[in-house]
Design an enzyme around this catalytic site. Structure first.
Site, PDB file in Angstrom:
ATOM      1  N   MET A  75       0.860  -1.177   0.000  1.00 12.41           N
ATOM      2  CA  MET A  75       0.000   0.000   0.000  1.00 12.41           C
ATOM      3  C   MET A  75       0.888   1.217   0.000  1.00 12.41           C
ATOM      4  SD  MET A  75      -3.114   0.536  -0.254  1.00 12.41           S
ATOM      5  CE  MET A  75      -3.603  -1.127   0.137  1.00 12.41           C
ATOM      6  N   CYS A  76       0.640   2.127  -0.934  1.00  9.36           N
ATOM      7  CA  CYS A  76       1.620   3.178  -1.164  1.00  9.36           C
ATOM      8  C   CYS A  76       0.956   4.429  -1.736  1.00  9.36           C
ATOM      9  CB  CYS A  76       2.683   2.681  -2.144  1.00  9.36           C
ATOM     10  SG  CYS A  76       3.297   1.025  -1.808  1.00  9.36           S
ATOM     11  N   ALA A  77       1.813   5.317  -2.249  1.00  8.68           N
ATOM     12  CA  ALA A  77       1.345   6.486  -2.980  1.00  8.68           C
ATOM     13  C   ALA A  77       2.068   6.518  -4.315  1.00  8.68           C
ATOM     14  CB  ALA A  77       1.631   7.759  -2.195  1.00  8.68           C
ATOM     15  N   HIS A  92       5.876   6.415  -2.963  1.00  6.75           N
ATOM     16  CA  HIS A  92       6.081   6.246  -1.521  1.00  6.75           C
ATOM     17  C   HIS A  92       5.657   4.830  -1.167  1.00  6.75           C
ATOM     18  CE1 HIS A  92       7.321  10.124   0.016  1.00  6.75           C
ATOM     19  NE2 HIS A  92       6.381  10.734  -0.685  1.00  6.75           N
ATOM     20  N   ASN A 110      -0.017   1.308  -6.465  1.00 10.00           N
ATOM     21  CA  ASN A 110      -0.467   1.354  -5.080  1.00 10.00           C
ATOM     22  C   ASN A 110      -1.475   0.239  -4.899  1.00 10.00           C
ATOM     23  OD1 ASN A 110      -1.691   2.021  -2.593  1.00 10.00           O
ATOM     24  ND2 ASN A 110      -3.020   3.538  -3.568  1.00 10.00           N
TER      25      ASN A 110
END
Length: 601
Positions: free
Chosen positions: A1-3, A44, A69
């Site tokens: 899980m990210c940006a 990210h 993401n």
């Protein structure tokens, strides 16, 4: 899980990096940037299943540059299938996605099972994909350059000026959240669930790659078979979401959805910590007692988190900032506080029960609408239509009956808030009757053109697209990620959803019992005390808090400067809210007022 974040076109490097930093809460384990002429691709990372450097992004693979993401739950199976054609060098999901694209082209997305927002650059063509049911967000802005991001806040710095999108405002008032492609920031758009975007030669094209209505209707007509298939599909959907390399927790209310998730997790030998919300001054709203009983019956650990009005008031502005734009959900603040406690306890993944009500008809009003639909068959209803036209009421129920006698679309999502007539009475601008239909017209046309005809399928379809994807899932994503927590929603597994859409819809509602099919499927897993418990919902004392804190005065203050609403009608709404009526209307106006004051006043 990210940006994910990226720019194609001329840009200022410092401005790009400053915008990227605004997304750091979505993943603090690694920040990667790939730069080139007219290119800024960034990521990210929040490490969940790939905790080594092999999973760092952006990921470069032959001619592909990739940033995504989410979680691809079947990536190991895909990797095994593709290993005869590709020499994999990492264990990462990103490499599997890139290889899948090289094999199947844009149709690779149909092979993925999970939640995702994917940015894939193939030479000079950019593709953006949002997952089938809209769990992960994806926004874009096309000005001099093309810019995309996981949250709106990273795009706002690139606007030449901030203007409110009128369609976002009107669809928000109607349906609790702006409908795709609109956001409150004019020129910033969002992809809808199941869509992908192609950016080529400075042009944007939007296409749909998945639609639940493509399923064959009434493929399954035997109730026992339906129960059996739902049992298996739900167990699989939950089990594949139990895989993680980090600590996992689960939400537990007094209802059957969260109980089912925890029951199946227990069956899979996962001893998951569960969390429940309570309210210090208003115990009547919380479900601590029911959740405690459920935890005892399930044999799971449960922690009750109690919040106070002071905590609610202090967190309110933080939450509304995290959401970026108005979202009319009073449960957002308590949920943010709950995730804060979960974060402090060291958990990075949380299981949640979103989607069950929409799939299995868990709202009582579904059955009420099905009954009201029958009135459309009345042969002599002109005098009833005239009666309703001459006896106006501000209550939504009045307009719903009027629709039946006028022959207009009755059900427009469970989340319908301000009806068109309520908006017309409340706002200084003219709002035509049925004007809000423009925001759901493409969904309705898709339904009418499909092989499905039962209106209950329409209820589920539009609610999954708007009430879930743009309302509940927006809340869940922003508030969990504000604490760097990944939220997983097993009921919104696309295979489970497709299965439900292929079952004879009458099996879901013929006996008049909410979630009848699901309850039958869960009988071997849950105690009857849980199955027969009355649905309560995620209620909270938001209006009491808003009035007691005097923050409700902001609505009048902002309206004096904007003049959007008629003063006397606004006063009437606020008065009714204090007595228990129009509560969600007023919360929506408060949230809107906060945004207007911050960005436009």
């Amino acid at each position: 899980m990210c940006a994910i974040f990226g720019i194609l076109g001329e840009h200022d490097e410092k401005k790009a990096k400053d915008a990227l930093a605004l997304l750091s809460h979505r993943g603090g384990d690694f920040c990667g940037i790939t730069q080139g002429q007219n290119l800024f691709f960034a990521h990210h990372k929040l490490s969940i299943t790939g905790t080594n450097s092999d999973s760092n992004q952006p990921f470069s693979y032959e001619k592909i540059l990739l940033s995504f993401n989410g979680e691809i739950y079947n990536y190991k199976e895909l990797r095994a299938d593709l290993s005869c054609e590709f020499n994999f060098k990492t264990q990462s999901e990103a490499e599997v996605i890139a290889a899948s694209y090289l094999k199947w082209g844009v149709n690779f997305v149909l092979h993925l099972r999970g939640m995702f927002a994917i940015a894939l650059l193939d030479d000079e063509i950019l593709y953006l994909f949002r997952d089938r049911l809209g769990k992960k967000p994806l926004f874009y802005l096309h000005v001099n350059a093309f810019i995309f991001a996981s949250e709106i806040k990273a795009l706002v710095p690139f606007l030449h000026s901030i203007e409110m999108d009128e369609d976002a405002l009107l669809s928000y008032l109607s349906f609790l959240a702006p409908t795709p492609p609109f956001t409150f920031f004019k020129n910033i758009k969002k992809l809808a669930a199941g869509e992908y975007l192609i950016f080529k030669d400075s042009k944007v094209e939007i296409k749909r790659y998945f639609d639940l209505l493509d399923t064959t209707p009434s493929l399954i007509t035997n109730r026992d078979e339906a129960v059996f298939l739902v049992q298996n599909a739900l167990e699989e959907a939950i089990n594949i979401r139990l895989a993680t390399d980090v600590p996992m927790a689960s939400l537990l209310s007094g209802g059957i959805d969260s109980a089912a998730i925890n029951a199946y997790a227990k069956k899979a030998s996962m001893d998951i910590q569960t969390y429940t919300l309570g309210y210090k001054e208003f115990a009547k709203y919380d479900e601590r007692q029911n959740a405690s009983l459920s935890a005892s019956l399930l044999g799971v650990k449960n922690r009750a988190v109690e919040i106070s009005q002071r905590e609610f008031d202090e967190s309110c502005d933080i939450v509304l900032d995290a959401l970026d734009e108005p979202l009319n959900d009073p449960a957002a603040v308590p949920l943010y506080l709950l995730f804060g406690h979960i974060k402090k306890d060291g958990y990075k993944v949380v299981l949640s029960g979103e989607g069950s009500d929409e799939l299995f008809l868990g709202y009582r009003q579904y059955f009420e609408f099905l009954d009201i639909e029958k009135l459309t068959n009345l042969k002599n209803k002109n005098w009833l239509s005239g009666y309703f036209h001459s006896n106006f009421s501000m209550n939504r129920e009045w307009e719903r009956y009027k629709r039946v006698f006028d022959g207009s679309l009755l059900f427009r999502t469970t989340g319908e808030n301000f009806t068109d007539l309520q908006k017309n009475v409340s706002m200084k601008r003219n709002v035509r009757d049925n004007e809000s239909l423009k925001y759901i017209q493409n969904y309705r046309e898709t339904f009418l053109a499909s092989s499905h005809s039962d209106e209950s399928i329409w209820y589920s379809y539009i609610d999954l697209h708007l009430f879930q994807a743009e309302h509940y899932l927006t809340k869940l994503d922003r508030l969990s990620m504000a604490h760097s927590i990944e939220s997983r929603t097993p009921f919104l597994d696309h295979k489970l959803a497709s299965l439900v859409f292929s079952i004879d819809p009458k099996i879901r509602y013929m006996d008049g019992v909410t979630k009848s099919l699901l309850k039958s499927a869960l009988k071997p897993m849950l105690d009857e005390k849980i199955l027969s418990r009355r649905k309560k919902g995620f209620s909270n004392p938001f209006m009491e808090y808003l009035i007691e804190s005097k923050k409700i005065s902001l609505i009048k203050e902002v309206n004096e400067k904007t003049g959007i609403f008629k003063k006397e009608i606004l006063d009437e709404h606020i008065k009714k809210a204090a007595n228990g009526g129009f509560k969600q209307h007023i919360w929506g106006l408060y949230v809107l007022s906060v945004w207007l004051k911050k960005y436009l006043l």
